[in-house]
Design an enzyme around this catalytic site. Sequence first.
Site, PDB file in Angstrom:
ATOM      1  N   GLY A   1      -0.093   0.314  -5.281  1.00  0.00           N
ATOM      2  CA  GLY A   1      -1.363  -0.382  -5.088  1.00  0.00           C
ATOM      3  C   GLY A   1      -2.394   0.171  -6.034  1.00  0.00           C
ATOM      4  O   GLY A   1      -2.625   1.380  -6.040  1.00  0.00           O
TER       5      GLY A   1
ATOM      6  N   TYR B   1      12.624  -3.057  -6.495  1.00  0.00           N
ATOM      7  CA  TYR B   1      11.426  -3.070  -7.330  1.00  0.00           C
ATOM      8  C   TYR B   1      10.355  -2.070  -6.925  1.00  0.00           C
ATOM      9  O   TYR B   1       9.748  -1.432  -7.770  1.00  0.00           O
ATOM     10  CB  TYR B   1      10.811  -4.474  -7.288  1.00  0.00           C
ATOM     11  CG  TYR B   1       9.443  -4.570  -7.945  1.00  0.00           C
ATOM     12  CD1 TYR B   1       9.337  -4.651  -9.323  1.00  0.00           C
ATOM     13  CD2 TYR B   1       8.283  -4.558  -7.168  1.00  0.00           C
ATOM     14  CE1 TYR B   1       8.083  -4.726  -9.934  1.00  0.00           C
ATOM     15  CE2 TYR B   1       7.034  -4.627  -7.775  1.00  0.00           C
ATOM     16  CZ  TYR B   1       6.938  -4.715  -9.146  1.00  0.00           C
ATOM     17  OH  TYR B   1       5.719  -4.772  -9.744  1.00  0.00           O
TER      18      TYR B   1
ATOM     19  N   ASN C   1       0.444   1.167   5.793  1.00  0.00           N
ATOM     20  CA  ASN C   1       1.258   0.410   4.840  1.00  0.00           C
ATOM     21  C   ASN C   1       2.158  -0.511   5.653  1.00  0.00           C
ATOM     22  O   ASN C   1       2.875  -0.052   6.530  1.00  0.00           O
ATOM     23  CB  ASN C   1       2.093   1.370   3.987  1.00  0.00           C
ATOM     24  CG  ASN C   1       3.125   0.655   3.117  1.00  0.00           C
ATOM     25  OD1 ASN C   1       4.197   1.173   2.853  1.00  0.00           O
ATOM     26  ND2 ASN C   1       2.809  -0.535   2.667  1.00  0.00           N
ATOM     27  N   GLY C   2       2.109  -1.791   5.351  1.00  0.00           N
ATOM     28  CA  GLY C   2       2.909  -2.758   6.094  1.00  0.00           C
ATOM     29  C   GLY C   2       2.090  -3.994   6.356  1.00  0.00           C
ATOM     30  O   GLY C   2       1.075  -4.236   5.688  1.00  0.00           O
TER      31      GLY C   2
ATOM     32  N   CYS D   1       0.824  -1.204   0.000  1.00  0.00           N
ATOM     33  CA  CYS D   1       0.000   0.000   0.000  1.00  0.00           C
ATOM     34  C   CYS D   1       0.857   1.253   0.000  1.00  0.00           C
ATOM     35  O   CYS D   1       2.070   1.203   0.101  1.00  0.00           O
ATOM     36  CB  CYS D   1      -0.856   0.042   1.265  1.00  0.00           C
ATOM     37  SG  CYS D   1      -1.860  -1.401   1.501  1.00  0.00           S
TER      38      CYS D   1
HETATM   39  P1  AMP Z   1       6.971 -13.681 -11.672  1.00  0.00           P
HETATM   40  O1  AMP Z   1       6.341 -13.690 -12.995  1.00  0.00           O
HETATM   41  O2  AMP Z   1       6.083 -14.279 -10.620  1.00  0.00           O
HETATM   42  O3  AMP Z   1       8.344 -14.298 -11.629  1.00  0.00           O
HETATM   43  O4  AMP Z   1       7.102 -12.160 -11.239  1.00  0.00           O
HETATM   44  C1  AMP Z   1       8.263 -11.442 -11.505  1.00  0.00           C
HETATM   45  C2  AMP Z   1       7.907 -10.074 -11.992  1.00  0.00           C
HETATM   46  O5  AMP Z   1       6.960  -9.447 -11.155  1.00  0.00           O
HETATM   47  C3  AMP Z   1       9.153  -9.224 -12.009  1.00  0.00           C
HETATM   48  O6  AMP Z   1       9.347  -8.829 -13.330  1.00  0.00           O
HETATM   49  C4  AMP Z   1       8.863  -8.035 -11.137  1.00  0.00           C
HETATM   50  O7  AMP Z   1       8.971  -6.851 -11.883  1.00  0.00           O
HETATM   51  C5  AMP Z   1       7.442  -8.204 -10.666  1.00  0.00           C
HETATM   52  N1  AMP Z   1       7.340  -8.296  -9.178  1.00  0.00           N
HETATM   53  C6  AMP Z   1       8.235  -8.750  -8.306  1.00  0.00           C
HETATM   54  N2  AMP Z   1       7.746  -8.698  -7.044  1.00  0.00           N
HETATM   55  C7  AMP Z   1       6.514  -8.185  -7.129  1.00  0.00           C
HETATM   56  C8  AMP Z   1       5.490  -7.884  -6.177  1.00  0.00           C
HETATM   57  N3  AMP Z   1       5.663  -8.118  -4.882  1.00  0.00           N
HETATM   58  N4  AMP Z   1       4.343  -7.357  -6.641  1.00  0.00           N
HETATM   59  C9  AMP Z   1       4.166  -7.130  -7.938  1.00  0.00           C
HETATM   60  N5  AMP Z   1       5.073  -7.406  -8.870  1.00  0.00           N
HETATM   61  C10 AMP Z   1       6.246  -7.934  -8.485  1.00  0.00           C
END
Ligand code: AMP
Length: 485
Positions: free
Chosen positions: A41, A256, A116-117, A15
């Site tokens: 979010g 990220y 947030n948390g 969030c």
């Molecule tokens: P995946 O397809 O499950 O391996 O997700 C990896 C991709 O999701 C990466 O390219 C990141 O940019 C993005 N990502 C990583 N962590 C998160 C997160 N907690 N929430 C949303 N997107 C994420």
Amino acid sequence: MSPMVDAGEAPREECAVFAIYGHPEAAAHAALGLHALQHRGQEAAGIVTFDGRQFHAHRATGLVGDIFGNPRVIAALPGHAAIGHTRYSTTGASMLRNVQPLYAEMGFGGLAIAHNGNLTNARMLRRWLVEEGAIFQSTTDTEVIVHLVARSRLRGPVERLVDALRIVEGAFSLVALFDDAVVAARDPWGVRPLVLGRLGEAWIVASETCAFDIIGAECVRDVEPGEVVVIDREGVRSLRPFLPRPPRFCIFEYVYFARPDSIVEGRGVYEVRKRIGMELAREAPAEADLVVPVPDSGVPAAIGYAQQSGLPFELGIIRNHYVGRTFIEPSDHIRHLGVRLKHNADRRTLGGRRVVLVDDSIVRGTTSTKIVAMVRAAGAREVHMRIASPPTTHSCFYGVDTPEREKLLAARYDLEAMARIVGVDSLAFLSIDGLYRAVGEPRRDPARPRFCDACFTGDYPIRLRDHERGEPARQFSLLAEEEAS
Ligand code: AMP
């Protein structure tokens, strides 16, 4: 009493929060601030204001611009003080109950709160509160704080909030609105970001500095780990009511989560990401013709990789910006579809070339597998994947939405198997020391790590009390737990 259950509901705790005090157009500024924080979010947002006499609230599912872009909505939120929130979560009409800020009438007046948390003892506390007669309206861990404030025997509203925050454990960067006061609080480890800013006479608190830039506010400083900031007619004062802890800011914010133009804990996120790419190029060079990012998340690290390696940087994959992040889609089926909707590989750039493909992280492996297949279909001769973080081997319990451990690719497979599954000629991740170097530390000191890096190391700084008691491993809704039992 058995609680109502919303089938399939699974609120997540990623969030952003925003607060402003002392501005005649508090709601409009909050809406703009939340818009700048939209990346944290995208499922729902809300604003609560106080006009000197009463509170006003508007909360809805959807994007900030769609909810608050309407001047009539802003006009119905008068006041000089406001707090706001954006959240990640699954959809469904009934989930409106979970959209923050939460609001409650207390003996001392109103309380609105946005968090947030993620609290790591919320399920335990909730069970106890329900046994004591509390009636919960939502499934969020944040509501536990509201009930604890209501039960506190201390006199002043701020004292009662602090009293409640001493009982909860976990990660919180939160803002609260009382009758004519805004309060901001950050847990003693300072896991999630929170910054204090100024716009003329008004004070502002936000998850990231990009929310200040959008309204022309200046950043004053971070709200410090363990600090409670009270803003009212008298000005700003700072309390330190918690036992001090060694700060453990979330290193994944740099990888990220935070926006590249934000300054987080004194470091520019874009610069850190570029340095991450440089470290990656030093640690894992590749014989290749070009460096291509997976947009948008891989772009700054790919620039760093290209600068360090001397290879040309090319946009070989184009992203369609009119679809949300991959993670927000509720089912695996749609998620797969989402990846194809979102990216297109450009044959003219990639055809016949040996490509270094840079992305920030691999979680389930869904994105990488799809992207690599797409890059190969566009004619790339070789694909060398470079990931701008260490392997994600553990779930987050402090507010970043990650799947349970069993679904994390790096928790299941070694490097060779991952390379095979993703379909690349070579695969390398940044080392944990490389990541620490990129944020300006010489290395990770295992005895005293400077950051929370639990998703990469399994070293959880804050006790996972609910998890230890055999509660489901996800930081999901408390109702889902009731549903399961
Ligand atoms: P995946 O397809 O499950 O391996 O997700 C990896 C991709 O999701 C990466 O390219 C990141 O940019 C993005 N990502 C990583 N962590 C998160 C997160 N907690 N929430 C949303 N997107 C994420």
